[in-house]
Motif scaffolding. Structure first.
Motif, PDB file in Angstrom:
ATOM      1  N   UNK A 148     -30.558  -2.662 -30.196  1.00  0.00           N
ATOM      2  CA  UNK A 148     -30.982  -4.008 -29.888  1.00  0.00           C
ATOM      3  C   UNK A 148     -30.728  -4.263 -28.585  1.00  0.00           C
ATOM      4  N   UNK A 149     -29.562  -4.543 -27.991  1.00  0.00           N
ATOM      5  CA  UNK A 149     -29.104  -4.529 -26.615  1.00  0.00           C
ATOM      6  C   UNK A 149     -27.996  -3.886 -26.038  1.00  0.00           C
ATOM      7  N   UNK A 150     -27.788  -2.522 -26.922  1.00  0.00           N
ATOM      8  CA  UNK A 150     -26.787  -1.748 -26.204  1.00  0.00           C
ATOM      9  C   UNK A 150     -25.417  -1.890 -26.742  1.00  0.00           C
ATOM     10  N   UNK A 151     -24.958  -2.810 -27.663  1.00  0.00           N
ATOM     11  CA  UNK A 151     -23.456  -2.787 -28.052  1.00  0.00           C
ATOM     12  C   UNK A 151     -23.337  -1.614 -28.833  1.00  0.00           C
ATOM     13  N   UNK A 152     -21.810  -1.569 -29.184  1.00  0.00           N
ATOM     14  CA  UNK A 152     -21.551  -0.482 -30.079  1.00  0.00           C
ATOM     15  C   UNK A 152     -21.255  -0.884 -31.426  1.00  0.00           C
ATOM     16  N   UNK A 155     -19.906  -0.474 -35.451  1.00  0.00           N
ATOM     17  CA  UNK A 155     -18.898   0.081 -36.054  1.00  0.00           C
ATOM     18  C   UNK A 155     -19.092   0.256 -37.666  1.00  0.00           C
ATOM     19  N   UNK A 205     -20.633   8.522 -24.913  1.00  0.00           N
ATOM     20  CA  UNK A 205     -21.388   8.042 -26.027  1.00  0.00           C
ATOM     21  C   UNK A 205     -20.338   8.195 -27.353  1.00  0.00           C
ATOM     22  N   UNK A 206     -20.229   7.394 -28.232  1.00  0.00           N
ATOM     23  CA  UNK A 206     -19.815   7.559 -29.590  1.00  0.00           C
ATOM     24  C   UNK A 206     -20.918   8.182 -30.703  1.00  0.00           C
ATOM     25  N   UNK A 263     -22.429  -2.067 -38.485  1.00  0.00           N
ATOM     26  CA  UNK A 263     -22.332  -3.449 -38.186  1.00  0.00           C
ATOM     27  C   UNK A 263     -22.293  -3.514 -36.568  1.00  0.00           C
ATOM     28  N   UNK A 306     -21.609  -6.314 -33.609  1.00  0.00           N
ATOM     29  CA  UNK A 306     -20.936  -7.845 -33.548  1.00  0.00           C
ATOM     30  C   UNK A 306     -21.691  -8.569 -32.503  1.00  0.00           C
ATOM     31  N   UNK A 307     -22.562  -7.781 -31.764  1.00  0.00           N
ATOM     32  CA  UNK A 307     -23.258  -8.662 -30.753  1.00  0.00           C
ATOM     33  C   UNK A 307     -24.285  -9.969 -31.327  1.00  0.00           C
ATOM     34  N   UNK A 308     -25.112  -9.681 -31.912  1.00  0.00           N
ATOM     35  CA  UNK A 308     -25.987 -10.168 -32.624  1.00  0.00           C
ATOM     36  C   UNK A 308     -26.376 -10.163 -34.180  1.00  0.00           C
ATOM     37  N   UNK A 309     -25.271  -9.527 -34.612  1.00  0.00           N
ATOM     38  CA  UNK A 309     -25.346  -9.353 -36.138  1.00  0.00           C
ATOM     39  C   UNK A 309     -26.268  -8.509 -36.710  1.00  0.00           C
TER      40      UNK A 309
END
Ligand code: HEM
Ligand code: FES
Lengths: 121, 351
Positions: A32-36, A38, A7-8, A47, A49-52
């Motif tokens: 939302x759905x688990x992206x990272x 930044x 984890x970061x 932000x 980047x997966x679904x803004x």
């Protein structure tokens, strides 16, 4: 070795009263759905980047699907002991067969003034 | 008279005459099947065979573990003799197969070929569509590029949002609560064994039903009024399909050479790249997820898939209620515009 729950954590200092509330430690995993996520300094926001998805510096969602669902980046509890800031982040260690090495060897990551002293991973 | 007749030897043991064989293979095919766009059902079937052949070759070198997967695909692409070609064909045939299934479904839809008595085969076709998309999804997860990792993560979290069985689904998919060292082998088994077997079985049922019901008949105004209504499957229609297969092989080889498949950046579980997109066939879903909250996006997708499954019955009901015989065509055009619009939108913007 493969770390299952790497984890970061984003840590920021926002005050100088000398207490743990000077700091905030946010998970960088998007609710939302688990992206990272930044940090975007130009917009002062996190932000995804997966679904803004976008989050304010406190981790509250301000745009995108996480905002529609009222989700926030989860914050980790903090404490200061002897001038060292501790983040309470339970970490799981695995051997190379993927079995959990319980109990976790180093459940805390210590940082001072925004810099890591000891790594928890 | 030959000393030993193989034909006689076999026929003594398997008493099937040439007459019976001809009977078995000679499905009368209606004349409109001479038009190539009616052969779009045969295209995914042919491309599926290409996938089996190239897939077996790739499986001989691919190593499904987070430490080795990316390197083994890099080896196939950059070092293995003709590896780039085999991987290129597999990738491009997957793209064309999904495109062909979508076009085939559109042709079935707009010619009303799903109506009574073909409702069951329409539903078998829907299962084929879903199985094909899942094969594509598990396929690009294997490369262990950034897209592979984040696609699998997002996909698993989507299934977690499914009511009741969601948590279980995600666990089954990832072999645990999060992406871990058992996830890739699981995707590999799904992609190279479970889903292909499901596809073979579904295609067998699909074609058996077509044989029982015959392909739906369609008349064109420019068709000669008299003359035979059908031609023979063997050899006439088979020749059409073979010619189609050759053309496809040329197209695939050209694509694999001119637009070779490359290696994207390796998966990094700690960094989602600034611009991330799935394969084109998930653009619609991807854009949908950006437009609505998680629950709304997933429930509406479930509703749309259910509507598509039940379409033969919904269409029947709608036509009786509204008395508009072409209502399905108008709804279909709307659907195609929506899908194309969402896909193009996703394709032209970074976020
Ligand atoms: C792997 C995927 C598929 C394969 C290999 C396949 C194969 C075929 C073939 C060879 C035909 C004969 C007629 C033609 O060539 O157009 C056919 C007809 C048919 N297909 Fe598919 N198909 C697939 C997917 C689908 C899908 C996604 C649907 C729709 C949901 C569908 C629904 C139908 C129906 C209802 C027929 C009967 C049409 C008629 O009698 O005119 N199929 N399919
Ligand atoms: S995963 Fe972050 S916005 Fe969807």
């Amino acid at each position: 070795m493969w770390l299952r729950a790497a984890k970061k954590i984003a840590v920021a200092r926002r005050g100088s009263s000398g207490t743990a509330s000077d700091f905030i430690a946010l998970s960088s995993t998007c609710p939302h759905l688990g992206c990272q996520v930044h940090w975007e300094a130009s917009h002062s926001r996190f932000f995804c980047p997966c679904h803004n998805g976008a989050f304010n510096p406190e981790g509250k969602a301000i745009a995108g699907p996480p905002a529609e669902a009222g989700q926030s980046l989860s914050a980790y509890p903090l404490k200061i002991e002897g001038g060292v800031l501790f983040i309470e982040a339970p970490l799981e260690r695995l051997d190379n067969q993927g079995r959990s090495l319980a109990p976790p060897e180093m459940p805390y990551a210590g940082i001072k003034s925004g810099r890591f002293l000891q790594g928890g991973r | 008279m030959p000393f030993f007749s193989l034909k006689a030897w076999v026929q003594e043991r398997l008493p099937v005459s040439g007459e019976q064989l001809r009977e078995l293979t000679n499905e009368p095919v209606p004349n409109h099947m001479k038009r190539w766009w009616f052969c779009l059902g045969g295209t995914p079937a042919y491309l599926f065979l290409v996938q089996i052949a190239t897939g077996i070759m790739l499986a001989m070198y691919y190593q499904p573990a987070p430490e080795t997967a990316y390197e083994s695909v890099r080896y196939i692409t950059e070092e293995l003799t003709f590896g780039w070609y085999v991987r290129g064909i597999h990738k491009w045939a997957a793209t064309l197969m999904i495109a062909a299934v979508i076009l085939h479904q559109m042709r079935v839809y707009f010619t009303g070929a799903y109506r009574k008595p073909r409702e069951i085969n329409w539903m078998v076709g829907m299962c084929l569509l879903i199985a094909t998309l899942l094969t594509g999804f598990t396929g690009y997860s294997l490369v262990y590029e950034q897209l592979s990792f984040w696609g699998a993560t997002v996909g698993a979290n989507i299934s977690e949002s499914v009511p009741v069985i969601g948590v279980f689904l995600k666990k089954i998919m990832l072999a645990g609560d999060t992406y871990n060292e058992h996830t890739l082998p699981r995707f590999f088994v799904l992609h190279a064994a479970v889903l292909p077997v499901i596809l073979v079985l579904l295609v067998a049922v699909h074609i058996a039903i077509i044989r029982v019901q015959g392909v739906s008949e369609l008349k064109f105004e420019d068709e000669p009024p008299k003359g035979p209504e059908h031609f023979n499957f063997f050899p006439d229609h088979l020749m059409t399909e073979l010619a189609l297969g050759l053309v496809l092989m040329i197209i695939l080889s050209a694509l694999a050479t001119i637009l070779p498949v490359e290696m994207g950046p390796k998966a990094d579980p700690l960094v989602t790249p600034e611009v991330i997109k799935p394969e084109w066939f998930f653009y619609v879903m991807f854009r949908w997820l950006k437009l609505f909250s998680r629950t709304a996006a997933i429930l509406s997708t479930g509703f749309i898939v259910f509507t598509m499954f039940a379409w033969p019955f919904i269409d029947d009901w709608l036509r009786r209620k509204t008395r508009i015989p072409e209502i399905s065509v108008w709804i279909g055009i709307l659907g195609v515009f929506l899908m194309t619009g969402l896909t193009v939108w996703e394709a032209v913007v970074a976020h």
